[in-house]
Design an enzyme around this catalytic site. Sequence first.
Site, PDB file in Angstrom:
ATOM      1  N   GLU A   1       0.841  -1.206   0.000  1.00  0.00           N
ATOM      2  CA  GLU A   1       0.000   0.000   0.000  1.00  0.00           C
ATOM      3  C   GLU A   1       0.869   1.246   0.000  1.00  0.00           C
ATOM      4  O   GLU A   1       1.852   1.323   0.751  1.00  0.00           O
ATOM      5  CB  GLU A   1      -0.897  -0.032   1.236  1.00  0.00           C
ATOM      6  CG  GLU A   1      -2.248   0.593   1.026  1.00  0.00           C
ATOM      7  CD  GLU A   1      -3.120  -0.196   0.038  1.00  0.00           C
ATOM      8  OE1 GLU A   1      -3.141   0.181  -1.157  1.00  0.00           O
ATOM      9  OE2 GLU A   1      -3.751  -1.167   0.454  1.00  0.00           O
TER      10      GLU A   1
ATOM     11  N   ASP B   1       3.018   2.060  -4.898  1.00  0.00           N
ATOM     12  CA  ASP B   1       3.032   2.108  -6.378  1.00  0.00           C
ATOM     13  C   ASP B   1       3.689   3.389  -6.906  1.00  0.00           C
ATOM     14  O   ASP B   1       4.554   3.335  -7.787  1.00  0.00           O
ATOM     15  CB  ASP B   1       1.648   1.864  -7.000  1.00  0.00           C
ATOM     16  CG  ASP B   1       0.557   2.841  -6.608  1.00  0.00           C
ATOM     17  OD1 ASP B   1       0.782   3.672  -5.707  1.00  0.00           O
ATOM     18  OD2 ASP B   1      -0.534   2.775  -7.216  1.00  0.00           O
TER      19      ASP B   1
ATOM     20  N   GLY C   1     -16.608   4.930  -3.556  1.00  0.00           N
ATOM     21  CA  GLY C   1     -16.147   5.469  -2.271  1.00  0.00           C
ATOM     22  C   GLY C   1     -15.847   4.417  -1.224  1.00  0.00           C
ATOM     23  O   GLY C   1     -15.603   4.745  -0.078  1.00  0.00           O
TER      24      GLY C   1
ATOM     25  N   GLY D   1     -13.320   2.392  -1.549  1.00  0.00           N
ATOM     26  CA  GLY D   1     -11.917   2.034  -1.727  1.00  0.00           C
ATOM     27  C   GLY D   1     -11.739   0.836  -2.648  1.00  0.00           C
ATOM     28  O   GLY D   1     -10.739   0.131  -2.567  1.00  0.00           O
ATOM     29  N   LEU D   2     -12.716   0.601  -3.532  1.00  0.00           N
ATOM     30  CA  LEU D   2     -12.620  -0.560  -4.433  1.00  0.00           C
ATOM     31  C   LEU D   2     -12.251  -0.140  -5.852  1.00  0.00           C
ATOM     32  O   LEU D   2     -12.430  -0.883  -6.796  1.00  0.00           O
ATOM     33  CB  LEU D   2     -13.956  -1.321  -4.442  1.00  0.00           C
ATOM     34  CG  LEU D   2     -14.430  -1.827  -3.091  1.00  0.00           C
ATOM     35  CD1 LEU D   2     -15.769  -2.538  -3.219  1.00  0.00           C
ATOM     36  CD2 LEU D   2     -13.396  -2.776  -2.488  1.00  0.00           C
TER      37      LEU D   2
ATOM     38  N   SER E   1     -13.235   4.334  -9.639  1.00  0.00           N
ATOM     39  CA  SER E   1     -12.809   5.283 -10.682  1.00  0.00           C
ATOM     40  C   SER E   1     -11.917   4.606 -11.729  1.00  0.00           C
ATOM     41  O   SER E   1     -12.125   4.792 -12.928  1.00  0.00           O
ATOM     42  CB  SER E   1     -12.134   6.514 -10.077  1.00  0.00           C
ATOM     43  OG  SER E   1     -11.077   6.144  -9.258  1.00  0.00           O
TER      44      SER E   1
ATOM     45  N   GLU F   1      -7.121  10.365 -14.612  1.00  0.00           N
ATOM     46  CA  GLU F   1      -7.322  10.625 -13.183  1.00  0.00           C
ATOM     47  C   GLU F   1      -6.464  11.805 -12.724  1.00  0.00           C
ATOM     48  O   GLU F   1      -6.904  12.659 -11.961  1.00  0.00           O
ATOM     49  CB  GLU F   1      -6.985   9.358 -12.389  1.00  0.00           C
ATOM     50  CG  GLU F   1      -7.294   9.482 -10.938  1.00  0.00           C
ATOM     51  CD  GLU F   1      -8.231   8.402 -10.425  1.00  0.00           C
ATOM     52  OE1 GLU F   1      -8.670   7.541 -11.203  1.00  0.00           O
ATOM     53  OE2 GLU F   1      -8.544   8.451  -9.228  1.00  0.00           O
TER      54      GLU F   1
ATOM     55  N   ASP G   1      -4.045   0.617  -9.569  1.00  0.00           N
ATOM     56  CA  ASP G   1      -5.469   0.328  -9.766  1.00  0.00           C
ATOM     57  C   ASP G   1      -5.776   0.051 -11.233  1.00  0.00           C
ATOM     58  O   ASP G   1      -6.413  -0.942 -11.586  1.00  0.00           O
ATOM     59  CB  ASP G   1      -6.330   1.504  -9.278  1.00  0.00           C
ATOM     60  CG  ASP G   1      -6.072   1.829  -7.823  1.00  0.00           C
ATOM     61  OD1 ASP G   1      -5.478   0.983  -7.129  1.00  0.00           O
ATOM     62  OD2 ASP G   1      -6.442   2.929  -7.387  1.00  0.00           O
TER      63      ASP G   1
ATOM     64  N   TYR H   1      -3.534  12.307   0.413  1.00  0.00           N
ATOM     65  CA  TYR H   1      -2.877  11.386  -0.525  1.00  0.00           C
ATOM     66  C   TYR H   1      -1.783  12.140  -1.281  1.00  0.00           C
ATOM     67  O   TYR H   1      -0.631  11.708  -1.354  1.00  0.00           O
ATOM     68  CB  TYR H   1      -3.912  10.811  -1.498  1.00  0.00           C
ATOM     69  CG  TYR H   1      -3.340   9.810  -2.473  1.00  0.00           C
ATOM     70  CD1 TYR H   1      -3.370   8.454  -2.194  1.00  0.00           C
ATOM     71  CD2 TYR H   1      -2.749  10.215  -3.671  1.00  0.00           C
ATOM     72  CE1 TYR H   1      -2.840   7.527  -3.082  1.00  0.00           C
ATOM     73  CE2 TYR H   1      -2.206   9.309  -4.556  1.00  0.00           C
ATOM     74  CZ  TYR H   1      -2.263   7.963  -4.263  1.00  0.00           C
ATOM     75  OH  TYR H   1      -1.722   7.053  -5.132  1.00  0.00           O
TER      76      TYR H   1
HETATM   77  C1  GLA Z   1      -5.142   4.684  -4.254  1.00  0.00           C
HETATM   78  C2  GLA Z   1      -4.384   4.994  -5.543  1.00  0.00           C
HETATM   79  C3  GLA Z   1      -3.360   3.902  -5.862  1.00  0.00           C
HETATM   80  C4  GLA Z   1      -2.479   3.587  -4.655  1.00  0.00           C
HETATM   81  C5  GLA Z   1      -3.336   3.383  -3.409  1.00  0.00           C
HETATM   82  C6  GLA Z   1      -2.499   3.233  -2.163  1.00  0.00           C
HETATM   83  O1  GLA Z   1      -5.956   3.575  -4.432  1.00  0.00           O
HETATM   84  O2  GLA Z   1      -5.284   5.126  -6.608  1.00  0.00           O
HETATM   85  O3  GLA Z   1      -2.583   4.277  -6.969  1.00  0.00           O
HETATM   86  O4  GLA Z   1      -1.526   4.578  -4.470  1.00  0.00           O
HETATM   87  O5  GLA Z   1      -4.250   4.460  -3.198  1.00  0.00           O
HETATM   88  O6  GLA Z   1      -1.750   2.071  -2.229  1.00  0.00           O
END
Ligand code: GLA
Length: 407
Positions: free
Chosen positions: A40, A43, A137, A139-140, A143, A175, A187, A237
Amino acid sequence: MDLSRKQVRALLCKEFVSIFGPGVAPRCALAPGRVNLIGEHTDYNGGLVLPIAIDRHTAVVFRPNGLKSFRIFAAAVKKTGGNPNDAFGLTRAAIPKLGDPKKHWANYVRGVAVALLKRGVKLKGGDLYITADLPQGAGLSSSASLEVAVGLAMLALAGKTMDRQALAFAAQEAEHTYAGVRCGIMDQTVVARAKAGHALLLDCKSLAVRHVPIKLKGWAFAIFDTGVRHKLASSEYNKRRAECEHAAKIFGVKTLRDATVEHLLKLGGKLTASEHKRVRHVMTENLRTAQFAEFIKKGELRELGRELNYSHYSLSSDYQVSCPELDDLMASVQRLDVVSRHLALTCKGARMTGGGFGGAIVALVQIDRFPQISKGLAKLYMKHMKKELGLRLLLTPSAGARVLPLS
Ligand code: GLA
């Protein structure tokens, strides 16, 4: 969304026709959501990630319209009170970014069209009906799923194909430029490239991919959604990303993937206290991810659970992207293990998944105990946080995005 079921295909066609009228049979671009098992916030630091695609999708039903424009209808947006209609032309000048918050969703679609144009794709007009069984929303990656599905639909309309990783980059660019989140490449890559029954080990530096089979005999990954999404999510973020980039600059490396203990010894003093913690998370998370992929291959449940827990503590204390709701679910999962005897040892470990500040935890659970775990967690969550637990889902590692006929 199971397009092998005739009723599902018929329903999608019917909905499409109810908006755009009769005509030739439409097709459907189907893109899954994703859950990251581990790796996590690595990336955008050139590190390792290990997500799976899940059996919840965005469907973009599409058909050429013979016009010099796209006409879009987003069914899910209608349900939440937003404006579900959009239309725009086929050149960059004809696709401005929208400021209207009720049509924020349309920027993802517009962003993808522009990213494809920038890559030399000559767009052709079409009607797009967008629907999903993937919640937003939570976290899946709804988008990324939307971007990749839209990208595939627009490519099919233009009669073009594109390498899957290139499509993922186009979606990521959408994005960045149209939605304002400087996300990494995880993602979009897993949404575009996943293989059913496998996790995707992606090296975000080399972009090498390994499909890791998941066979855990009676055990599976599940998510439990806090149901909250804190406003801080996207600004924090971007802040974390900037901190990591600054630390990499001080070390004289391109990304923190190349940071070593020597860098820390020599130049660590130049980092702020929080940058130090961010670096520690990224370095240890990459190690955990590499190990986790090995443990999955060998089916080592205890080790998998341990790495999940460690990852959470690192995200919570070093990367500081957790929140009270996520930490509460984590505490409850562990409590279920110890306190409730009939549930004992039904959950090996868990961690927050995705960007953080809300969203879900991913846990390694015994499949036939999933209903009890779910119920127990919901009860504790209500008791502690006075909130309903959101989506609870046992996960099936699914295939990446594809275009399918509907007739
Ligand atoms: C979001 C971002 C990803 C990644 C995660 C954290 O989902 O879209 O690119 O950075 O957060 O791991």
